[in-house]
Write an enzyme that holds these catalytic residues in place. Sequence first.
Site, PDB file in Angstrom:
ATOM      1  N   GLY A 108      16.840 -84.304 -37.955  1.00 30.01           N
ATOM      2  CA  GLY A 108      17.972 -83.408 -38.223  1.00 30.01           C
ATOM      3  C   GLY A 108      19.271 -84.182 -38.065  1.00 30.01           C
ATOM      4  O   GLY A 108      19.289 -85.409 -38.167  1.00 30.01           O
ATOM      5  N   ARG A 109      20.325 -83.456 -37.755  1.00 28.83           N
ATOM      6  CA  ARG A 109      21.651 -84.096 -37.685  1.00 28.83           C
ATOM      7  C   ARG A 109      21.682 -85.190 -36.630  1.00 28.83           C
ATOM      8  O   ARG A 109      22.234 -86.272 -36.847  1.00 28.83           O
ATOM      9  CB  ARG A 109      22.711 -83.059 -37.307  1.00 28.83           C
ATOM     10  CG  ARG A 109      22.839 -81.890 -38.257  1.00 28.83           C
ATOM     11  CD  ARG A 109      23.807 -80.895 -37.623  1.00 28.83           C
ATOM     12  NE  ARG A 109      23.867 -79.626 -38.295  1.00 28.83           N
ATOM     13  CZ  ARG A 109      23.012 -78.625 -38.087  1.00 28.83           C
ATOM     14  NH1 ARG A 109      22.007 -78.750 -37.248  1.00 28.83           N
ATOM     15  NH2 ARG A 109      23.161 -77.481 -38.744  1.00 28.83           N
ATOM     16  N   ARG A 152       9.321 -82.816 -40.334  1.00 26.62           N
ATOM     17  CA  ARG A 152       8.531 -81.791 -41.020  1.00 26.62           C
ATOM     18  C   ARG A 152       8.753 -81.885 -42.526  1.00 26.62           C
ATOM     19  O   ARG A 152       7.839 -81.837 -43.310  1.00 26.62           O
ATOM     20  CB  ARG A 152       8.955 -80.424 -40.496  1.00 26.62           C
ATOM     21  CG  ARG A 152       7.858 -79.426 -40.446  1.00 26.62           C
ATOM     22  CD  ARG A 152       8.267 -78.234 -39.676  1.00 26.62           C
ATOM     23  NE  ARG A 152       9.731 -78.092 -39.665  1.00 26.62           N
ATOM     24  CZ  ARG A 152      10.372 -77.002 -39.316  1.00 26.62           C
ATOM     25  NH1 ARG A 152       9.709 -75.958 -38.931  1.00 26.62           N
ATOM     26  NH2 ARG A 152      11.692 -76.931 -39.322  1.00 26.62           N
ATOM     27  N   ARG A 194      13.378 -81.916 -25.991  1.00 28.06           N
ATOM     28  CA  ARG A 194      13.091 -80.834 -25.055  1.00 28.06           C
ATOM     29  C   ARG A 194      11.877 -81.210 -24.232  1.00 28.06           C
ATOM     30  O   ARG A 194      10.967 -81.884 -24.730  1.00 28.06           O
ATOM     31  CB  ARG A 194      12.751 -79.534 -25.805  1.00 28.06           C
ATOM     32  CG  ARG A 194      13.922 -78.693 -26.244  1.00 28.06           C
ATOM     33  CD  ARG A 194      14.628 -78.034 -25.052  1.00 28.06           C
ATOM     34  NE  ARG A 194      15.778 -77.241 -25.442  1.00 28.06           N
ATOM     35  CZ  ARG A 194      17.025 -77.687 -25.582  1.00 28.06           C
ATOM     36  NH1 ARG A 194      17.311 -78.959 -25.384  1.00 28.06           N
ATOM     37  NH2 ARG A 194      18.013 -76.874 -25.918  1.00 28.06           N
ATOM     38  N   GLU A 249      11.752 -78.392 -16.251  1.00 25.34           N
ATOM     39  CA  GLU A 249      12.982 -78.827 -15.580  1.00 25.34           C
ATOM     40  C   GLU A 249      13.733 -77.618 -15.022  1.00 25.34           C
ATOM     41  O   GLU A 249      13.597 -76.515 -15.560  1.00 25.34           O
ATOM     42  CB  GLU A 249      13.877 -79.618 -16.571  1.00 25.34           C
ATOM     43  CG  GLU A 249      14.376 -78.800 -17.744  1.00 25.34           C
ATOM     44  CD  GLU A 249      15.160 -79.647 -18.755  1.00 25.34           C
ATOM     45  OE1 GLU A 249      14.628 -80.681 -19.214  1.00 25.34           O
ATOM     46  OE2 GLU A 249      16.291 -79.242 -19.067  1.00 25.34           O
ATOM     47  N   HIS A 304      19.123 -84.018 -18.126  1.00 26.11           N
ATOM     48  CA  HIS A 304      19.489 -83.219 -19.314  1.00 26.11           C
ATOM     49  C   HIS A 304      21.013 -83.269 -19.568  1.00 26.11           C
ATOM     50  O   HIS A 304      21.688 -82.235 -19.540  1.00 26.11           O
ATOM     51  CB  HIS A 304      18.993 -81.766 -19.156  1.00 26.11           C
ATOM     52  CG  HIS A 304      18.872 -81.047 -20.466  1.00 26.11           C
ATOM     53  ND1 HIS A 304      17.933 -80.080 -20.714  1.00 26.11           N
ATOM     54  CD2 HIS A 304      19.584 -81.148 -21.609  1.00 26.11           C
ATOM     55  CE1 HIS A 304      18.065 -79.621 -21.941  1.00 26.11           C
ATOM     56  NE2 HIS A 304      19.079 -80.257 -22.502  1.00 26.11           N
ATOM     57  N   ILE A 305      21.496 -84.478 -19.802  1.00 22.09           N
ATOM     58  CA  ILE A 305      22.953 -84.654 -19.948  1.00 22.09           C
ATOM     59  C   ILE A 305      23.336 -85.263 -21.297  1.00 22.09           C
ATOM     60  O   ILE A 305      24.450 -85.770 -21.451  1.00 22.09           O
ATOM     61  CB  ILE A 305      23.527 -85.533 -18.806  1.00 22.09           C
ATOM     62  CG1 ILE A 305      22.797 -86.887 -18.717  1.00 22.09           C
ATOM     63  CG2 ILE A 305      23.474 -84.791 -17.479  1.00 22.09           C
ATOM     64  CD1 ILE A 305      23.488 -87.901 -17.806  1.00 22.09           C
TER      65      ILE A 305
HETATM   66  C1  DGY Z   1      21.294 -78.483 -26.478  1.00 24.67           C
HETATM   67  O1  DGY Z   1      22.411 -78.272 -26.944  1.00 24.67           O
HETATM   68  O2  DGY Z   1      20.265 -78.010 -26.965  1.00 24.67           O
HETATM   69  C2  DGY Z   1      21.244 -79.339 -25.256  1.00 24.67           C
HETATM   70  O3  DGY Z   1      19.953 -79.728 -24.967  1.00 24.67           O
HETATM   71  C3  DGY Z   1      21.848 -78.614 -24.083  1.00 24.67           C
HETATM   72  O4  DGY Z   1      20.990 -77.564 -23.739  1.00 24.67           O
END
Ligand code: DGY
Length: 332
Positions: free
Chosen positions: A157-158, A180, A241, A270, A288-289
């Site tokens: 994706g982007r 996909r 994710r 998490e 998750h940053i």
């Molecule tokens: C998102 O924008 O999906 C990042 O993972 C923050 O949750």
Amino acid sequence: MPSKPAILIARKVFPDIVDHLRAHFEVEMNDTDDVYSPAQLIERLQGKVGALTTGSERIDAAVAAACPQLRVVANIAVGFNNFDVPALSAAGVLATNTPDVLTETTADFGFALIMATARRLTESEHFLRAGQWNRWSLDMFAGAEVHGSTLGILGMGRIGQAIARRGALGFGMKVIYHNRSRLDAATEAECRARYVDKATLLREADHLILVLPYSAENHHAIGAAEIAQMKPTATLVNIARGGIVDDAALAQALRERRIAAAGLDVFEGEPKVHPDLLTVPNVVLTPHIASATMQTRRAMAKLAADNVIAYLTEGRPITPLNAEIIGKGARE
Ligand code: DGY
């Protein structure tokens, strides 16, 4: 004066964004970073027409049914696996996310993790901090080459495309991807990326980065069987994710050096992290940053707020996920 409609902000956001919303709505806000339990969330949503949420709040058929006044949920995230969008559409609740505003920032971070993982930044810093550095040697923390190597991208994706550009143009990497659906020829040419099947991606990538959305179909898309197809010198980076990677299988593969190293920003369950990942040295771990710069986090919160305002005041959300319900079953 008639009272304003009420909304909920389910997690602490920037004060000026709250003020921006207060110009239109009565705002109730969770001003802590503690996540509401499902029951608390439903209780807080009573009488609310809109909500700003993050990936931690699950919004599904049960929430929609228990909160009959709820018309819009705006995720402060591009990922929206916490929303059951088909169920929300069936209930007439509009859902929005925050695409575009985080693309380049997240791609920067993806590249930072590729670099840190390949060049063993965390492992070598721990060694230095522990006072273990008492002489220099030619092969000390020798890592994997990044420039000129093969970058594999799963999910194009982007953000995947922005990572491809960095790899091809900045680091002279050969870029292969699996997605996909295949990109059109012009986008492939612009990203200098070649489409391959998943087996080829796993087999040929020197550095494999995961940027695909989470879905039931993608659960453990990378597990022991997939890791076994990778080069023993390869690195794996997950900025997508938790749940896309089988973290237990990955920890075991890292311990047994079946791949060289991994960089992880997201985890199954998490903020808990699989204990085995905490004890293997060849992994870079971040909480998750990937989209966390102040400008980008502010832009995400502002876009979520603007989605709620635009939908509830004019019926025109900016980045809807289920626009097809507007005028055709959406709650009024
Ligand atoms: C998102 O924008 O999906 C990042 O993972 C923050 O949750």
